[in-house]
Design a protein around this motif. Structure first.
Motif, PDB file in Angstrom:
ATOM      1  N   ASN A   1     -53.429  20.709  15.503  1.00 23.80           N
ATOM      2  CA  ASN A   1     -54.087  19.443  15.227  1.00 23.80           C
ATOM      3  C   ASN A   1     -53.128  18.340  14.794  1.00 23.80           C
ATOM      4  N   ARG A   2     -51.859  18.602  14.763  1.00 26.30           N
ATOM      5  CA  ARG A   2     -50.897  17.579  14.349  1.00 26.30           C
ATOM      6  C   ARG A   2     -49.730  17.531  15.335  1.00 26.30           C
ATOM      7  N   PRO A   3     -48.944  16.420  15.296  1.00 25.68           N
ATOM      8  CA  PRO A   3     -47.769  16.342  16.171  1.00 25.68           C
ATOM      9  C   PRO A   3     -46.739  17.404  15.797  1.00 25.68           C
ATOM     10  N   VAL A   4     -45.879  17.699  16.737  1.00 23.19           N
ATOM     11  CA  VAL A   4     -44.756  18.588  16.451  1.00 23.19           C
ATOM     12  C   VAL A   4     -43.845  17.907  15.437  1.00 23.19           C
ATOM     13  N   ARG A   5     -43.522  18.614  14.377  1.00 20.69           N
ATOM     14  CA  ARG A   5     -42.670  18.055  13.330  1.00 20.69           C
ATOM     15  C   ARG A   5     -41.219  18.446  13.588  1.00 20.69           C
TER      16      ARG A   5
ATOM     17  N   ALA B   1     -42.106  10.510  22.376  1.00 20.93           N
ATOM     18  CA  ALA B   1     -42.735  11.648  23.054  1.00 20.93           C
ATOM     19  C   ALA B   1     -43.810  12.316  22.210  1.00 20.93           C
ATOM     20  N   GLY B   2     -44.042  11.798  20.997  1.00 21.87           N
ATOM     21  CA  GLY B   2     -45.117  12.317  20.157  1.00 21.87           C
ATOM     22  C   GLY B   2     -44.688  13.152  18.977  1.00 21.87           C
ATOM     23  N   TYR B   3     -43.380  13.324  18.781  1.00 21.20           N
ATOM     24  CA  TYR B   3     -42.903  14.076  17.624  1.00 21.20           C
ATOM     25  C   TYR B   3     -43.082  13.259  16.342  1.00 21.20           C
ATOM     26  N   GLU B   4     -43.303  13.961  15.243  1.00 23.16           N
ATOM     27  CA  GLU B   4     -43.229  13.362  13.916  1.00 23.16           C
ATOM     28  C   GLU B   4     -41.824  13.640  13.395  1.00 23.16           C
ATOM     29  N   VAL B   5     -41.037  12.585  13.180  1.00 21.81           N
ATOM     30  CA  VAL B   5     -39.603  12.745  12.925  1.00 21.81           C
ATOM     31  C   VAL B   5     -39.294  12.582  11.439  1.00 21.81           C
ATOM     32  N   HIS B   6     -38.594  13.575  10.900  1.00 20.90           N
ATOM     33  CA  HIS B   6     -38.097  13.553   9.526  1.00 20.90           C
ATOM     34  C   HIS B   6     -36.578  13.624   9.552  1.00 20.90           C
ATOM     35  N   VAL B   7     -35.934  12.916   8.613  1.00 21.08           N
ATOM     36  CA  VAL B   7     -34.471  12.913   8.529  1.00 21.08           C
ATOM     37  C   VAL B   7     -34.063  13.208   7.096  1.00 21.08           C
ATOM     38  N   ALA B   8     -33.272  14.261   6.905  1.00 22.22           N
ATOM     39  CA  ALA B   8     -32.732  14.599   5.587  1.00 22.22           C
ATOM     40  C   ALA B   8     -31.230  14.386   5.626  1.00 22.22           C
ATOM     41  N   ALA B   9     -30.739  13.536   4.713  1.00 26.12           N
ATOM     42  CA  ALA B   9     -29.319  13.216   4.661  1.00 26.12           C
ATOM     43  C   ALA B   9     -29.010  12.634   3.288  1.00 26.12           C
ATOM     44  N   PRO B  10     -27.745  12.678   2.858  1.00 26.31           N
ATOM     45  CA  PRO B  10     -27.378  12.021   1.596  1.00 26.31           C
ATOM     46  C   PRO B  10     -27.718  10.529   1.645  1.00 26.31           C
ATOM     47  N   PHE B  11     -28.149  10.000   0.515  1.00 24.93           N
ATOM     48  CA  PHE B  11     -28.616   8.612   0.474  1.00 24.93           C
ATOM     49  C   PHE B  11     -27.464   7.628   0.663  1.00 24.93           C
ATOM     50  N   GLU B  12     -27.651   6.684   1.583  1.00 26.85           N
ATOM     51  CA  GLU B  12     -26.800   5.498   1.767  1.00 26.85           C
ATOM     52  C   GLU B  12     -27.757   4.358   2.076  1.00 26.85           C
TER      53      GLU B  12
ATOM     54  N   GLN C   1     -41.835  22.108   2.145  1.00 28.70           N
ATOM     55  CA  GLN C   1     -42.665  20.905   1.987  1.00 28.70           C
ATOM     56  C   GLN C   1     -43.065  20.315   3.339  1.00 28.70           C
ATOM     57  N   ILE C   2     -42.095  20.166   4.249  1.00 28.09           N
ATOM     58  CA  ILE C   2     -42.346  19.493   5.526  1.00 28.09           C
ATOM     59  C   ILE C   2     -43.039  20.413   6.526  1.00 28.09           C
ATOM     60  N   LYS C   3     -42.724  21.701   6.450  1.00 31.67           N
ATOM     61  CA  LYS C   3     -43.228  22.688   7.423  1.00 31.67           C
ATOM     62  C   LYS C   3     -42.884  22.257   8.861  1.00 31.67           C
ATOM     63  N   PRO C   4     -41.602  22.092   9.148  1.00 31.08           N
ATOM     64  CA  PRO C   4     -41.227  21.640  10.492  1.00 31.08           C
ATOM     65  C   PRO C   4     -41.450  22.711  11.544  1.00 31.08           C
ATOM     66  N   ASP C   5     -41.757  22.266  12.737  1.00 26.93           N
ATOM     67  CA  ASP C   5     -41.819  23.179  13.874  1.00 26.93           C
ATOM     68  C   ASP C   5     -40.432  23.395  14.479  1.00 26.93           C
TER      69      ASP C   5
ATOM     70  N   VAL D   1     -38.583  29.337  10.129  1.00 24.63           N
ATOM     71  CA  VAL D   1     -38.864  28.139  10.931  1.00 24.63           C
ATOM     72  C   VAL D   1     -39.009  28.566  12.389  1.00 24.63           C
ATOM     73  N   GLY D   2     -39.971  27.982  13.077  1.00 24.08           N
ATOM     74  CA  GLY D   2     -40.303  28.452  14.408  1.00 24.08           C
ATOM     75  C   GLY D   2     -39.203  28.289  15.434  1.00 24.08           C
ATOM     76  N   ALA D   3     -38.473  27.177  15.390  1.00 26.35           N
ATOM     77  CA  ALA D   3     -37.432  26.918  16.379  1.00 26.35           C
ATOM     78  C   ALA D   3     -36.348  26.050  15.746  1.00 26.35           C
ATOM     79  N   VAL D   4     -35.105  26.244  16.183  1.00 23.08           N
ATOM     80  CA  VAL D   4     -33.984  25.481  15.641  1.00 23.08           C
ATOM     81  C   VAL D   4     -33.056  25.070  16.771  1.00 23.08           C
ATOM     82  N   VAL D   5     -32.386  23.950  16.548  1.00 26.08           N
ATOM     83  CA  VAL D   5     -31.290  23.505  17.414  1.00 26.08           C
ATOM     84  C   VAL D   5     -30.109  23.202  16.510  1.00 26.08           C
ATOM     85  N   HIS D   6     -28.957  23.740  16.851  1.00 27.23           N
ATOM     86  CA  HIS D   6     -27.729  23.500  16.098  1.00 27.23           C
ATOM     87  C   HIS D   6     -26.786  22.659  16.946  1.00 27.23           C
ATOM     88  N   ALA D   7     -26.205  21.622  16.363  1.00 23.35           N
ATOM     89  CA  ALA D   7     -25.230  20.801  17.080  1.00 23.35           C
ATOM     90  C   ALA D   7     -23.852  21.006  16.463  1.00 23.35           C
ATOM     91  N   ILE D   8     -22.934  21.576  17.233  1.00 29.37           N
ATOM     92  CA  ILE D   8     -21.552  21.760  16.794  1.00 29.37           C
ATOM     93  C   ILE D   8     -20.798  20.507  17.210  1.00 29.37           C
TER      94      ILE D   8
END
Length: 385
Positions: free
Chosen positions: A5-9, A34-45, A87-91, A113-120
Motif C-alpha cells: 500500500n505504499r511506495p517502494v522506500r 518512478a514512484g520511489y520514496e527517497v530517503h538520504v542519510a549523510a553527515p549534516f552539511e 525507523q524507515i523500514k526501507p525496501d 533489509v529486503g534488497a541492497v545495492v552497494h557502490a564501490i
C-alpha cells in the motif's frame, strides 16, 4: 519490509551530503519520478542538506567521520544505521563508498533489509598506501566487506574493471551479483564545449587538494614549466579534505600561491562555468573509482593529462583525448602538459576526441538507466526469494 500500500522506500547511506548532491542526485530524482520514496542519510552539511530537502527527499543525519577510527565512533555509527533502518523500514538500501558499504551493509544484512545495492566508488587511501597500518586495516576490513557484500538480494556496482578484479581475486564478492557502471554520468548540455578563452593559457587541477590526487606532481609540473619560461597560469579548483591523511595544509597551499606557482580558487559549485576557463586539465591521481571531474572536463571538450591508473585510464585514451603519465611522476606530468601548452591544434583535436568519448560513454541518461535497472534487479531478486 515492503508494504503493497505504499511506495517502494529507497534509502541512500552516504559518507557526505555534498557527494550525494554532486554524484547521486540524478539517480535519486529518477527514482523519485518512478514512484520511489527517497530517503538520504549523510553527515549534516547545511547547503547540501538544503538541496536534498528541496528535492523532496527525506533527510536523516548520520554521525559518520570518513577518517575516524575510534571504536566509540564506529559503534555509534552502527547503532545509528540500525535505528534508521528500523525507523524507515526501507525496501532497498543503496550504500555508497567504503564506510556506508561496510557498516550499512552489515546492518542491512543483519536486520533483514529486503534488497541492497552497494557502490564501490574507489579503493581509497587504504588501498593506495602500503605501510604497516594500511596493511593491517586492509586485513581487518576484508572479512567485513565479504559479509556486507554477501547479502542474498544484493547487487554490487563497480566503476572500473581493476577494482572489480581486485574484489574477485580476494573473494570479497560473487561475480554474478556485480554490475559495472562507468562513473556517475554528466549532463552533456550543462557541460559542453565553448570557444577557448584568451591567453594566458590556464592549466587546471579540478579535485580535492590531496597528495593522493596528485597535487604534488601538479605543483612539480608548474614549478618546472614556469622555470622554463611558460607563461601559463596553474589553477587549483577544489577544497581541502582534513579527513584524508594526504590532505595538504592551508599554509602549504598559500605558500605555493606566494611563490607564484598556482592560484587556489577553492571549492566551486559552478563547475560548468569554471571548466571553460581552462585550456588543459591535469589530475595526476594515484588511483580512482572513476573521477567525475575528468568526465566533466571531457564533456567540455578539454584535453586531459592524468595517470595510467585504475579509474583515470577509463576516461583518457592516451594520445587521443589526452596523455596518460606514470603515477607519482612529476617530470612526466610536466612534459605532457608542456606538449599541450606548445601546440594549439593538439589541444583542439584532443578536446574534440574527449567530447566524443564523453558522449559515447558517460551521459547522465545512461548512468540513471543503469542505476534504476540495478535497483529493479535487486528488488526482483527479493521478490523471487
Amino acid at each position: 519490509m515492503s508494504d503493497s500500500n505504499r511506495p517502494v522506500r529507497l534509502l541512500f547511506l552516504m559518507n557526505e551530503a555534498l557527494f550525494f548532491t554532486t554524484h547521486r542526485i540524478s539517480a535519486a530524482l529518477a527514482a523519485q519520478a518512478a514512484g520511489y520514496e527517497v530517503h538520504v542519510a549523510a553527515p549534516f552539511e547545511a547547503d547540501p542538506v538544503s538541496v536534498i530537502q528541496g528535492c523532496g527527499f527525506h533527510y536523516h543525519d548520520l554521525p559518520l567521520k570518513r577518517g575516524g577510527r575510534s571504536l566509540f565512533g564506529e559503534a555509534r555509527l552502527l547503532a545509528r544505521c540500525a535505528r534508521l533502518i528500523r525507523q524507515i523500514k526501507p525496501d532497498l538500501v543503496h550504500h555508497v563508498a567504503m564506510k556506508p558499504v561496510i557498516f550499512g551493509g552489515l546492518v542491512s544484512r543483519l536486520l533483514g533489509v529486503g534488497a541492497v545495492v552497494h557502490a564501490i566508488t574507489g579503493m581509497g587511501f587504504l588501498f593506495i598506501r602500503d605501510d604497516w597500518q594500511a596493511r593491517l586495516l586492509r586485513a581487518l576490513i576484508r572479512p567485513l566487506y565479504r559479509y556486507a557484500l554477501g547479502h542474498p538480494n544484493g547487487r554490487v556496482i563497480f566503476q572500473n574493471p581493476d577494482d572489480l578484479q581486485m574484489f574477485l581475486e580476494q573473494d570479497l564478492v560473487r561475480r554474478d551479483i556485480t554490475v559495472t557502471i562507468k562513473g556517475c554520468g554528466v549532463d552533456m548540455t550543462t557541460f559542453a564545449p565553448v570557444e577557448p578563452p584568451a591567453e594566458p593559457l590556464v592549466v587546471m587541477f579540478p579535485a580535492r587538494i590531496l597528495g593522493d590526487k596528485g597535487v604534488h606532481e601538479f605543483i612539480h609540473a608548474a614549478r618546472t614549466l614556469k622555470a622554463a619560461g611558460a607563461g601559463a597560469r596553474f589553477v587549483l579548483v577544489g577544497r581541502r579534505d582534513p579527513a584524508n591523511p594526504t590532505d595538504v595544509a592551508e599554509p602549504v597551499i598559500r605558500a605555493w600561491e606566494a611563490e607564484g606557482l598556482v592560484e587556489w580558487w577553492g571549492f566551486r559549485a559552478d563547475m560548468p562555468a569554471v571548466l571553460p576557463q581552462a585550456h588543459i586539465i591535469c589530475m595526476p591521481s594515484y588511483r580512482e573509482g572513476l573521477p567525475r571531474g575528468l568526465i566533466e572536463a571531457a564533456a567540455c571538450g578539454l584535453p586531459i593529462v592524468t595517470t595510467n591508473v585504475p579509474g583515470c585510464r577509463e576516461v583518457v585514451h592516451d594520445g587521443q583525448t589526452g596523455f596518460l603519465v606514470p603515477v607519482r611522476d612529476g617530470p612526466a606530468t610536466a612534459e605532457a602538459i608542456g606538449k599541450l601548452l606548445d601546440d594549439a591544434e593538439l589541444r583542439r583535436s584532443m578536446g574534440r576526441a574527449a567530447r566524443l568519448l564523453a558522449l559515447d560513454e558517460f551521459t547522465v541518461e545512461a548512468f540513471v538507466a543503469d542505476t534504476l535497472a540495478t535497483y529493479d534487479a535487486a528488488l526482483s531478486k527479493k521478490g523471487a526469494g
